[in-house]
Scaffold this motif. Structure first.
Motif, PDB file in Angstrom:
ATOM      1  N   GLU A 270      -7.652   8.237   9.383  1.00  0.00           N
ATOM      2  CA  GLU A 270      -6.905   8.206   8.121  1.00  0.00           C
ATOM      3  C   GLU A 270      -5.646   7.348   8.255  1.00  0.00           C
ATOM      4  O   GLU A 270      -4.973   7.340   9.284  1.00  0.00           O
ATOM      5  CB  GLU A 270      -6.521   9.622   7.690  1.00  0.00           C
ATOM      6  N   THR A 271      -5.338   6.634   7.180  1.00  0.00           N
ATOM      7  CA  THR A 271      -4.178   5.752   7.147  1.00  0.00           C
ATOM      8  C   THR A 271      -3.093   6.344   6.252  1.00  0.00           C
ATOM      9  O   THR A 271      -3.316   7.314   5.515  1.00  0.00           O
ATOM     10  CB  THR A 271      -4.558   4.367   6.606  1.00  0.00           C
ATOM     11  N   VAL A 272      -1.915   5.728   6.308  1.00  0.00           N
ATOM     12  CA  VAL A 272      -0.813   6.160   5.452  1.00  0.00           C
ATOM     13  C   VAL A 272      -1.215   6.062   3.975  1.00  0.00           C
ATOM     14  O   VAL A 272      -1.007   6.992   3.195  1.00  0.00           O
ATOM     15  CB  VAL A 272       0.442   5.315   5.729  1.00  0.00           C
ATOM     16  N   ARG A 273      -1.799   4.951   3.604  1.00  0.00           N
ATOM     17  CA  ARG A 273      -2.192   4.770   2.202  1.00  0.00           C
ATOM     18  C   ARG A 273      -3.242   5.791   1.792  1.00  0.00           C
ATOM     19  O   ARG A 273      -3.195   6.344   0.684  1.00  0.00           O
ATOM     20  CB  ARG A 273      -2.720   3.347   2.000  1.00  0.00           C
ATOM     21  N   ALA A 274      -4.187   6.075   2.680  1.00  0.00           N
ATOM     22  CA  ALA A 274      -5.258   7.015   2.344  1.00  0.00           C
ATOM     23  C   ALA A 274      -4.725   8.439   2.190  1.00  0.00           C
ATOM     24  O   ALA A 274      -5.093   9.147   1.247  1.00  0.00           O
ATOM     25  CB  ALA A 274      -6.345   6.968   3.411  1.00  0.00           C
ATOM     26  N   ILE A 275      -3.852   8.868   3.082  1.00  0.00           N
ATOM     27  CA  ILE A 275      -3.355  10.241   2.979  1.00  0.00           C
ATOM     28  C   ILE A 275      -2.509  10.415   1.721  1.00  0.00           C
ATOM     29  O   ILE A 275      -2.489  11.485   1.103  1.00  0.00           O
ATOM     30  CB  ILE A 275      -2.579  10.650   4.250  1.00  0.00           C
ATOM     31  N   LEU A 276      -1.820   9.345   1.303  1.00  0.00           N
ATOM     32  CA  LEU A 276      -1.024   9.425   0.084  1.00  0.00           C
ATOM     33  C   LEU A 276      -1.883   9.353  -1.168  1.00  0.00           C
ATOM     34  O   LEU A 276      -1.389   9.578  -2.276  1.00  0.00           O
ATOM     35  CB  LEU A 276       0.046   8.330   0.068  1.00  0.00           C
ATOM     36  N   GLY A 277      -3.185   9.047  -0.993  1.00  0.00           N
ATOM     37  CA  GLY A 277      -4.116   9.155  -2.104  1.00  0.00           C
ATOM     38  C   GLY A 277      -4.449  10.596  -2.442  1.00  0.00           C
ATOM     39  O   GLY A 277      -5.013  10.881  -3.512  1.00  0.00           O
ATOM     40  N   ASP A 278      -4.117  11.510  -1.547  1.00  0.00           N
ATOM     41  CA  ASP A 278      -4.247  12.945  -1.790  1.00  0.00           C
ATOM     42  C   ASP A 278      -3.018  13.378  -2.598  1.00  0.00           C
ATOM     43  O   ASP A 278      -1.887  13.351  -2.099  1.00  0.00           O
ATOM     44  CB  ASP A 278      -4.322  13.678  -0.452  1.00  0.00           C
ATOM     45  N   ALA A 279      -3.220  13.789  -3.847  1.00  0.00           N
ATOM     46  CA  ALA A 279      -2.099  14.094  -4.746  1.00  0.00           C
ATOM     47  C   ALA A 279      -1.200  15.190  -4.181  1.00  0.00           C
ATOM     48  O   ALA A 279       0.029  15.159  -4.355  1.00  0.00           O
ATOM     49  CB  ALA A 279      -2.621  14.502  -6.119  1.00  0.00           C
TER      50      ALA A 279
END
Length: 368
Positions: A270-279
């Motif tokens: 998981e990347t920073v951008r991907a984890i921040l896709g989790d609301a």
């Protein structure tokens, strides 16, 4: 062909940061001149990089990401490097440039760049960067040349002060003349700097991919010479606020996300951008920023600056071109948690921080 800027290190960071800024400033007539780059490690696999750095047409830097709400994807050619030398193979030429041409010296020599081991003087050229720098400074002093400005770009707090102490310690052992020590302390300018840009990938044989955000703060002092004028370069009276903003917003945010990634056993890649896709995760980070971090900075008189830096940081985290893995950020997590979160809480003791306190008090371990 004089080069008033001498650079130690061929890192992709410097290629997409200082070298790019100087190239842009040269086009406007706002730089001291071009650069001689020195490869300090002698790594044979980087020989092709040396030739490419100084190629007549320059090398490419691709800038990708978001800035001020806009997507950016562009390529620039950097032509600021006039000459590229190897310390191992071209030491006499390096000495000549340092002695006769240099006015400003830049460095970015990696995490262990300041280490000088017991075998430093085993060969004809000192093995460490401090050893090389001390020998070159002594050479310049012995030739009765004037002082110069050193601007280290290593990610070390008060890097100029740290480098000065290291050089003076080595000088006392290797070149103990009192006149030389006086020259080092009185004629050489040891600049403290803070650099900030994510340079995510190298290009071969030279060049890099970087985010749009770029910042270089240089703490001003009498006699200091900057390599150029550029919108991303700021001469400041005190680096402390800028160090705090980076450490306790950008770096703190990374550590908060790494802590969530570790404690919740989230996907390994998981990347920073991907984890921040989790609301839910995004909301937790936003709450920490708005309810604890910004009030902490406001309590120290930097609330407006913190709000602006948070906005820029979130754009950087959402960069659609950057694959910043949380597994990389999570390395040395316990130490980072202390410096990025614990030190912030200690710096702002009057502001309640229950969310950060919960993270600072836990020691999560990534399973599997």
């Amino acid at each position: 062909m004089g080069t008033p800027i001498l650079q130690f290190g061929t890192s992709r960071f410097l290629q997409a940061h200082a070298d790019l800024f100087i190239g842009e400033a040269l086009e406007r007539g706002e730089a001291l001149g071009r650069i001689t780059v020195v490869q300090t490690t002698g790594a044979p696999e980087r020989a092709g990089r040396l030739a490419a750095l100084a190629a007549p047409g320059g090398y490419p830097v691709i800038v990708r990401g978001r800035k001020d709400g806009r997507a950016i994807d562009c390529e620039q050619q950097v032509t600021s490097v006039a000459r590229a030398l190897s310390a191992a193979n071209d030491w006499d030429a390096v000495r000549q440039v340092f002695r006769e041409e240099a006015e400003v010296v830049l460095s970015n020599t990696g995490d262990t760049g300041y280490a000088a081991g017991p075998d430093d003087l085993a060969g004809a050229v000192p093995a460490s960067f401090p050893g090389k720098l001390l020998a070159l400074l002594h050479d310049r002093f012995s030739a009765n040349r004037r002082g110069l400005t050193l601007l280290p770009c290593e990610l070390v707090s008060r890097n100029g002060d740290v480098l000065k102490r290291l050089i003076l310690d080595l000088q006392a052992d290797r070149y103990p003349e009192s006149d030389f020590r006086s020259w080092l302390c009185g004629s050489v300018i040891w600049g403290n700097t803070l650099v900030d840009r994510i340079v995510s990938e190298p290009l071969e044989p030279a060049g890099a991919i970087a985010e749009p955000y770029a910042f270089w703060a240089i703490e001003n002092q009498p006699g200091l010479t900057a390599p150029c004028s550029h919108p991303a370069i700021l001469l400041v009276d005190d680096l402390t606020p800028h160090e705090k903003l980076k450490l306790h917003i950008l770096n703190l945010g990374h550590t908060v996300l790494a802590d969530i990634w570790m404690t919740e056993n989230r996907p390994a890649e998981e990347t920073v951008r991907a984890i921040l896709g989790d609301a839910g995760v995004r909301q937790r980070l936003l709450a920490i920023y708005s309810e604890e971090v910004v009030p902490g900075f406001a309590d120290r008189g930097f609330g407006r600056e913190a709000e602006a830096y948070v906005a820029a940081t979130l754009e950087r985290f959402d960069n659609p071109f950057l694959e910043h893995r949380l597994s990389d950020i999570a390395s040395h997590h316990a130490e980072k948690r202390v410096r990025r979160i614990g030190d912030f809480m200690a710096w702002t003791p009057g502001v309640p921080m229950p969310m950060l306190t919960a993270i600072a008090g836990a020691v999560p371990v990534k399973s599997g």
